[in-house]
Design a protein around this motif. Structure first.
Motif, PDB file in Angstrom:
ATOM      1  N   UNK A   1       0.831  -1.203   0.000  1.00  0.00           N
ATOM      2  CA  UNK A   1       0.000   0.000   0.000  1.00  0.00           C
ATOM      3  C   UNK A   1       0.866   1.253   0.000  1.00  0.00           C
ATOM      4  N   UNK A   2       1.942   1.222   0.819  1.00  0.00           N
ATOM      5  CA  UNK A   2       2.839   2.383   0.876  1.00  0.00           C
ATOM      6  C   UNK A   2       3.508   2.625  -0.471  1.00  0.00           C
ATOM      7  N   UNK A   3       3.945   1.539  -1.127  1.00  0.00           N
ATOM      8  CA  UNK A   3       4.579   1.678  -2.447  1.00  0.00           C
ATOM      9  C   UNK A   3       3.589   2.247  -3.455  1.00  0.00           C
ATOM     10  N   UNK A   4       2.352   1.738  -3.413  1.00  0.00           N
ATOM     11  CA  UNK A   4       1.334   2.228  -4.346  1.00  0.00           C
ATOM     12  C   UNK A   4       1.016   3.699  -4.101  1.00  0.00           C
ATOM     13  N   UNK A   5       0.884   4.077  -2.824  1.00  0.00           N
ATOM     14  CA  UNK A   5       0.589   5.477  -2.505  1.00  0.00           C
ATOM     15  C   UNK A   5       1.748   6.395  -2.915  1.00  0.00           C
ATOM     16  N   UNK A   6       2.988   5.925  -2.690  1.00  0.00           N
ATOM     17  CA  UNK A   6       4.145   6.758  -3.031  1.00  0.00           C
ATOM     18  C   UNK A   6       4.223   6.996  -4.543  1.00  0.00           C
ATOM     19  N   UNK A   7       4.081   5.920  -5.308  1.00  0.00           N
ATOM     20  CA  UNK A   7       4.152   6.077  -6.764  1.00  0.00           C
ATOM     21  C   UNK A   7       2.948   6.854  -7.294  1.00  0.00           C
TER      22      UNK A   7
END
Length: 461
Positions: free
Chosen positions: A173-179
């Motif tokens: 989720x963090x990776x998706x939100x960051x990108x």
């Protein structure tokens, strides 16, 4: 798959994901290791303290005092979790709370984790056990039960695995939100550049007062676009001035030559004047084409796009050139899908199609085929002949401005015809392809020039 991994956004998402998972794994593994070490250290301290106390009692009062000390230690509340056993030299149990002693217990010179069965307990338990040889030949075993600690650590391991699984989800989720945030911050810049690529040089990146790298990127893009718009305006003025400055004297020269032809009778002189007139017309055509290429490459002319019936346009141009083809003993064939329309610059498209047909008449041979139809996501407009064609290794040179292929095709020219075709194709968001003509029946490869235009806005009537 290799192309997918070249995506910076995907690699950034993967990096964020891996760092999140690595951080969670290190935290859980480190926490578990610290708790295990702390539990072991405390247990061994208890075992060694109990050993020291009982050995001191044995030294001071002998075996009787030691047996009494063991009985008292096991009878009070403090001794609930301890393990004590006193063996004689033959291994028989004299005192203690163990049902049985491990066969190799006498070798436990350092605390060892083993399974023991205490009296009044139904199941074996984990305990740290330490053996001390006594001077009368017996052995004193001291220990502490750590079964509850072991169960707690097992529960901690299961909780750590569950936490690690959750960390995988949270990391994703963090990776998706960051990108997603990065893509969102770049959308304004991307949309602006797309608009500029379509000819809207007035587009700018929306202002961003955050002061971060994305805001600075937007400012630099806007500064570059302002410069491009300024240079494009200067180019337009310069090209218009150049056209005026060159065309005026050339027009006057053509008029003067026309007057000369009415005043001379010498055939040689008349032939020379007519040759000069032909060269003048050629220079005018070169100037018009060169200016058209420059303006098309600069995106000038998109404001003149209008929805055009491409089928009718092709048929009209073919009717104009058909008599010329017949004079050359050639056949001009039209194969156009009915009712295709698309927003185009009509004047430039007329010029492009005329140039392609003129090239086939000048350099090609056999039947001239003009085709128009749908090809996947594009509208394909092609002109093909049955002449010598252009070798594949010279295709790039043929599309270059002032590229001369006289040795390949014969004749003479300025090398601007196909360059104009490519510039106009780019103006319309399309491409140009050169290939052999698969329909050629002359024994020569022929040449097929295909202009592909995106048909997002195309309409089939």
């Amino acid at each position: 798959m290799s192309t997918l991994w070249r995506s910076t956004t995907l690699r950034l998402a993967a990096l964020v994901f891996l760092l999140q998972v690595l951080a969670a794994a290190l935290l859980l593994v480190g926490l578990g290791a610290v708790i295990r070490q702390q539990s072991r250290t405390q247990a061994i301290d208890v075992v060694e303290t109990l050993r020291d106390d009982l050995v001191a009692t044995h030294v001071a009062g002998g075996q009787g005092a030691l047996v009494e000390a063991i009985r008292l230690r096991l009878s009070n509340e403090v001794g609930r979790g301890v393990v004590v056993a006193l063996q004689d030299r033959d291994g028989r149990l004299i005192a203690g709370n163990l049902r049985g002693v491990p066969a190799d217990a006498r070798t436990y010179r350092a605390a060892r984790l083993v399974e023991v069965l205490r009296r009044n307990h139904a199941a074996p338990e984990a305990a740290f056990l330490l053996a001390v040889p006594l001077k009368h030949g017996g052995t004193l075993l001291t220990g502490v039960v750590v079964e509850s600690d072991r169960q707690f650590l097992a529960l901690l391991e299961r909780a750590s695995l569950a936490t690690l699984a959750l960390s995988l989800l949270f990391a994703a989720i963090a990776a998706w939100l960051a990108t997603r945030q990065i893509v969102h911050r770049l959308q304004g810049t991307v949309r602006t550049l797309e608009g500029v690529g379509q000819g809207d040089l007035a587009r700018r990146v929306p202002p961003d007062n955050s002061g971060d790298a994305f805001a600075r990127l937007g400012e630099e893009v806007n500064r570059a676009l302002a410069r491009v718009e300024s240079l494009n305006g200067q180019l337009k003025v310069a090209t218009d001035a150049l056209a005026h400055d060159l065309k005026s004297p050339l027009t006057r020269m053509a008029t003067a030559l026309d007057r000369v032809t009415t005043r001379i009778d010498d055939p040689d002189a008349l032939s020379a004047v007519e040759a000069a007139q032909a060269e003048g017309r050629r220079v005018m055509a070169i100037i018009d084409t060169a200016l058209g290429i420059s303006r098309a490459e600069a995106g000038i002319g998109r404001q003149s796009f209008a929805t055009t019936d491409l089928t009718a346009m092709v048929e009209t141009i073919a009717e104009i050139y058909e008599p010329l083809a017949e004079e050359e003993g050639r056949t001009l064939v039209v194969d156009a899908a009915p009712g295709l329309t698309l927003p185009v610059h009509r004047q430039l498209m007329d010029q492009v199609l005329g140039n392609l047909i003129d090239n086939t008449m000048r350099y090609g041979a056999g039947t001239i085929t003009v085709a128009l139809g749908l090809s996947g996501s594009d509208i394909a407009l092609s002109v093909a002949d049955e002449g010598p064609g252009i070798p594949p290794h010279l295709h790039a040179e043929a599309l270059r401005r002032f590229g001369r292929l006289d040795e390949a095709r014969g004749g003479y020219g300025a090398g601007l015809g196909l360059a104009l075709v490519e510039a106009v194709a780019h103006l319309h968001g399309g491409t140009v392809e050169l290939s052999d003509n698969p329909a050629s029946t002359s024994g020569q490869p022929g040449l097929k020039v295909t202009l592909r235009l995106p048909r997002q806005q195309a309409v089939t009537l």
